[in-house]
Design a protein around this motif. Structure first.
Motif, PDB file in Angstrom:
ATOM      1  N   LEU A 158     103.169 -35.321  87.881  1.00 37.46           N
ATOM      2  CA  LEU A 158     104.138 -34.701  86.978  1.00 37.46           C
ATOM      3  C   LEU A 158     104.909 -33.588  87.678  1.00 37.46           C
ATOM      4  O   LEU A 158     106.126 -33.444  87.492  1.00 37.46           O
ATOM      5  N   ALA A 159     104.208 -32.798  88.487  1.00 40.10           N
ATOM      6  CA  ALA A 159     104.863 -31.718  89.227  1.00 40.10           C
ATOM      7  C   ALA A 159     105.896 -32.271  90.197  1.00 40.10           C
ATOM      8  O   ALA A 159     107.006 -31.737  90.326  1.00 40.10           O
ATOM      9  N   ASP A 160     105.539 -33.356  90.885  1.00 39.22           N
ATOM     10  CA  ASP A 160     106.471 -33.978  91.835  1.00 39.22           C
ATOM     11  C   ASP A 160     107.680 -34.565  91.120  1.00 39.22           C
ATOM     12  O   ASP A 160     108.822 -34.421  91.577  1.00 39.22           O
ATOM     13  N   GLU A 161     107.433 -35.233  90.006  1.00 31.44           N
ATOM     14  CA  GLU A 161     108.509 -35.895  89.282  1.00 31.44           C
ATOM     15  C   GLU A 161     109.475 -34.914  88.644  1.00 31.44           C
ATOM     16  O   GLU A 161     110.651 -35.235  88.437  1.00 31.44           O
ATOM     17  N   THR A 162     109.011 -33.724  88.310  1.00 34.66           N
ATOM     18  CA  THR A 162     109.873 -32.720  87.667  1.00 34.66           C
ATOM     19  C   THR A 162     110.307 -31.634  88.633  1.00 34.66           C
ATOM     20  O   THR A 162     111.000 -30.695  88.220  1.00 34.66           O
ATOM     21  N   ASP A 163     109.891 -31.763  89.894  1.00 35.03           N
ATOM     22  CA  ASP A 163     110.208 -30.758  90.911  1.00 35.03           C
ATOM     23  C   ASP A 163     109.806 -29.361  90.428  1.00 35.03           C
ATOM     24  O   ASP A 163     110.568 -28.395  90.562  1.00 35.03           O
ATOM     25  N   ALA A 164     108.601 -29.296  89.879  1.00 30.68           N
ATOM     26  CA  ALA A 164     108.121 -28.043  89.304  1.00 30.68           C
ATOM     27  C   ALA A 164     107.801 -27.020  90.388  1.00 30.68           C
ATOM     28  O   ALA A 164     107.373 -27.365  91.491  1.00 30.68           O
ATOM     29  N   ASP A 165     108.011 -25.770  90.064  1.00 31.80           N
ATOM     30  CA  ASP A 165     107.637 -24.683  90.957  1.00 31.80           C
ATOM     31  C   ASP A 165     106.120 -24.663  91.127  1.00 31.80           C
ATOM     32  O   ASP A 165     105.381 -24.974  90.182  1.00 31.80           O
ATOM     33  N   PRO A 166     105.622 -24.311  92.311  1.00 31.49           N
ATOM     34  CA  PRO A 166     104.162 -24.289  92.522  1.00 31.49           C
ATOM     35  C   PRO A 166     103.405 -23.421  91.523  1.00 31.49           C
ATOM     36  O   PRO A 166     102.226 -23.679  91.244  1.00 31.49           O
ATOM     37  N   ASP A 167     104.048 -22.408  90.989  1.00 30.85           N
ATOM     38  CA  ASP A 167     103.396 -21.517  90.029  1.00 30.85           C
ATOM     39  C   ASP A 167     103.575 -21.967  88.582  1.00 30.85           C
ATOM     40  O   ASP A 167     103.051 -21.319  87.666  1.00 30.85           O
ATOM     41  N   ASP A 168     104.283 -23.064  88.376  1.00 30.53           N
ATOM     42  CA  ASP A 168     104.541 -23.561  87.019  1.00 30.53           C
ATOM     43  C   ASP A 168     103.305 -24.321  86.524  1.00 30.53           C
ATOM     44  O   ASP A 168     102.903 -25.325  87.123  1.00 30.53           O
ATOM     45  N   VAL A 169     102.711 -23.863  85.449  1.00 34.24           N
ATOM     46  CA  VAL A 169     101.497 -24.513  84.927  1.00 34.24           C
ATOM     47  C   VAL A 169     101.819 -25.651  83.971  1.00 34.24           C
ATOM     48  O   VAL A 169     100.900 -26.349  83.509  1.00 34.24           O
ATOM     49  N   THR A 170     103.114 -25.854  83.663  1.00 35.06           N
ATOM     50  CA  THR A 170     103.475 -26.881  82.685  1.00 35.06           C
ATOM     51  C   THR A 170     102.933 -28.264  83.026  1.00 35.06           C
ATOM     52  O   THR A 170     102.371 -28.941  82.150  1.00 35.06           O
ATOM     53  N   PRO A 171     103.071 -28.750  84.285  1.00 37.82           N
ATOM     54  CA  PRO A 171     102.507 -30.071  84.588  1.00 37.82           C
ATOM     55  C   PRO A 171     101.004 -30.156  84.318  1.00 37.82           C
ATOM     56  O   PRO A 171     100.501 -31.198  83.885  1.00 37.82           O
ATOM     57  N   TRP A 172     100.303 -29.064  84.562  1.00 40.52           N
ATOM     58  CA  TRP A 172      98.861 -29.043  84.343  1.00 40.52           C
ATOM     59  C   TRP A 172      98.524 -29.031  82.858  1.00 40.52           C
ATOM     60  O   TRP A 172      97.556 -29.670  82.415  1.00 40.52           O
ATOM     61  N   LEU A 173      99.324 -28.315  82.065  1.00 41.76           N
ATOM     62  CA  LEU A 173      99.112 -28.302  80.622  1.00 41.76           C
ATOM     63  C   LEU A 173      99.369 -29.682  80.023  1.00 41.76           C
ATOM     64  O   LEU A 173      98.607 -30.166  79.183  1.00 41.76           O
ATOM     65  N   VAL A 174     100.454 -30.323  80.459  1.00 45.32           N
ATOM     66  CA  VAL A 174     100.791 -31.651  79.948  1.00 45.32           C
ATOM     67  C   VAL A 174      99.728 -32.663  80.373  1.00 45.32           C
ATOM     68  O   VAL A 174      99.287 -33.497  79.569  1.00 45.32           O
ATOM     69  N   ALA A 175      99.309 -32.590  81.625  1.00 46.13           N
ATOM     70  CA  ALA A 175      98.279 -33.509  82.120  1.00 46.13           C
ATOM     71  C   ALA A 175      96.986 -33.362  81.331  1.00 46.13           C
ATOM     72  O   ALA A 175      96.337 -34.349  80.978  1.00 46.13           O
ATOM     73  N   ALA A 176      96.602 -32.118  81.053  1.00 47.07           N
ATOM     74  CA  ALA A 176      95.369 -31.871  80.307  1.00 47.07           C
ATOM     75  C   ALA A 176      95.446 -32.474  78.912  1.00 47.07           C
ATOM     76  O   ALA A 176      94.466 -33.056  78.418  1.00 47.07           O
ATOM     77  N   GLN A 177      96.612 -32.349  78.271  1.00 48.29           N
ATOM     78  CA  GLN A 177      96.762 -32.880  76.914  1.00 48.29           C
ATOM     79  C   GLN A 177      96.753 -34.408  76.901  1.00 48.29           C
ATOM     80  O   GLN A 177      96.110 -35.028  76.046  1.00 48.29           O
ATOM     81  N   ILE A 178      97.453 -35.020  77.847  1.00 50.21           N
ATOM     82  CA  ILE A 178      97.462 -36.483  77.919  1.00 50.21           C
ATOM     83  C   ILE A 178      96.061 -37.013  78.182  1.00 50.21           C
ATOM     84  O   ILE A 178      95.591 -37.949  77.526  1.00 50.21           O
ATOM     85  N   CYS A 179      95.368 -36.410  79.139  1.00 43.32           N
ATOM     86  CA  CYS A 179      94.020 -36.862  79.481  1.00 43.32           C
ATOM     87  C   CYS A 179      93.060 -36.666  78.319  1.00 43.32           C
ATOM     88  O   CYS A 179      92.171 -37.491  78.091  1.00 43.32           O
ATOM     89  N   SER A 180      93.232 -35.581  77.576  1.00 44.52           N
ATOM     90  CA  SER A 180      92.364 -35.325  76.435  1.00 44.52           C
ATOM     91  C   SER A 180      92.520 -36.408  75.370  1.00 44.52           C
ATOM     92  O   SER A 180      91.529 -36.882  74.805  1.00 44.52           O
ATOM     93  N   VAL A 181      93.748 -36.816  75.108  1.00 46.02           N
ATOM     94  CA  VAL A 181      93.988 -37.868  74.126  1.00 46.02           C
ATOM     95  C   VAL A 181      93.347 -39.180  74.577  1.00 46.02           C
ATOM     96  O   VAL A 181      92.643 -39.848  73.807  1.00 46.02           O
ATOM     97  N   VAL A 182      93.576 -39.555  75.831  1.00 49.20           N
ATOM     98  CA  VAL A 182      93.022 -40.804  76.351  1.00 49.20           C
ATOM     99  C   VAL A 182      91.493 -40.775  76.314  1.00 49.20           C
ATOM    100  O   VAL A 182      90.840 -41.733  75.875  1.00 49.20           O
ATOM    101  N   THR A 183      90.910 -39.671  76.763  1.00 49.78           N
ATOM    102  CA  THR A 183      89.451 -39.555  76.790  1.00 49.78           C
ATOM    103  C   THR A 183      88.863 -39.610  75.386  1.00 49.78           C
ATOM    104  O   THR A 183      87.838 -40.265  75.151  1.00 49.78           O
TER     105      THR A 183
END
Length: 214
Positions: free
Chosen positions: A140-165
Motif C-alpha cells: 500500500l505504501a508503494d502504491e500510494t507513494d506514501a512518506d516513510p513516516d506516514d502510518v496510513t498504509p499500516w492503519l489500512v493494512a491492519a483494518q483489512i487484515c482484521s476483517v479477513v482474519t
C-alpha cells in the motif's frame, strides 16, 4: 518454461507436503515426527529438510502464498479499483469457488483444530499473520507513494487484515461446531458485505448513542 528438473523438484515437494498433511490431520501435528513423514514419503529425513526447513513448514507449506496474498491482490487490482474493493472482490470470488486462500474450504475445521492443539503451530501462524499485514502495508505504501513516516498504509493494512482474519475465524469455529457448510457460507457472505461496507465507508457512526432530550 519450467524445466524437467524444476518440475520434478516441485512435484517431490508437493508429494512430501501432501503426505505430511495427511498424517498431521489424522494424528495431530505434535504426534507425528519428521522421520515418520520421510518414511511414508519414501525419502530420507535430509531430503525432507532440503525442501522444508522446519516441521512447521511441512504443515504450513503454503505459508508464502498466504503471506503474500493480500499484497498481491492490491498490486494486481483493476484500473479504478481501490485497495478495499480489490480485496472485497477477491474474497467473494474465493468464497464462490470454495478456494482455500481465505481459509473457507472443505477441511478448514480440522486444519484449525490441529493448529489449536499445537503451541508451535499457533506461534508460527501468528508470525504468518503479522507478516501478511506487513507485506500488505508495504504494498500500500508503494502504491500510494506514501512518506516513510506516514502510518496510513499500516492503519489500512491492519483494518483489512482484521476483517479477513475475523471472517476466516468465524467460518472455522462454526464448522468445528458441526454446522452445515452451505449455511455458513451464506451467512459469511452476508456478514462480509457488512464488514467490507464498514471498511469502505468507515465506522464513524457505528454504536452512536442517541442524543438525550434537553
Amino acid at each position: 518454461m519450467e524445466g524437467l528438473r524444476e518440475r520434478k523438484k516441485r512435484e517431490t515437494r508437493q508429494r512430501i507436503a501432501d503426505i505430511a498433511m495427511g498424517l498431521f490431520l489424522q494424528r495431530g501435528f505434535d504426534d507425528v515426527t519428521v522421520a515418520e513423514v520421510a518414511r511414508a514419503a519414501d525419502v530420507s529425513v535430509n531430503t525432507v529438510f532440503n525442501y522444508f526447513h522446519t516441521k512447521e513448514d511441512l504443515f504450513l507449506d503454503r505459508s508464502e502464498d498466504v503471506e503474500n496474498l493480500l499484497a498481491r491482490v492490491i498490486l494486481d487490482r483493476r484500473p479504478g479499483e481501490s485497495a478495499v474493493g480489490a480485496v472485497r472482490r477477491d474474497f467473494f470470488e474465493s468464497l464462490r469457488d470454495g478456494d482455500w486462500r481465505y481459509g473457507m474450504h472443505e477441511g478448514a475445521d480440522l486444519f484449525t483444530r490441529r493448529v489449536r492443539e499445537s503451541a508451535a503451530l499457533q506461534a508460527r501462524l501468528s508470525l504468518m499473520t503479522r507478516r501478511r499485514e506487513e507485506l500488505l502495508a508495504e504494498a500500500l505504501a508503494d502504491e500510494t507513494d506514501a512518506d516513510p513516516d506516514d502510518v496510513t498504509p499500516w492503519l489500512v493494512a491492519a483494518q483489512i487484515c482484521s476483517v479477513v482474519t475475523t471472517l476466516t475465524r468465524h467460518f472455522a469455529v462454526r464448522r468445528m461446531a458441526g454446522e452445515d457448510g452451505d449455511r455458513i457460507v451464506s451467512d459469511i457472505r452476508a456478514q462480509a458485505e457488512i464488514a467490507f461496507d464498514l471498511l469502505e465507508h468507515g465506522v464513524g457512526d457505528y454504536a452512536l448513542r442517541p442524543a438525550t432530550d434537553g
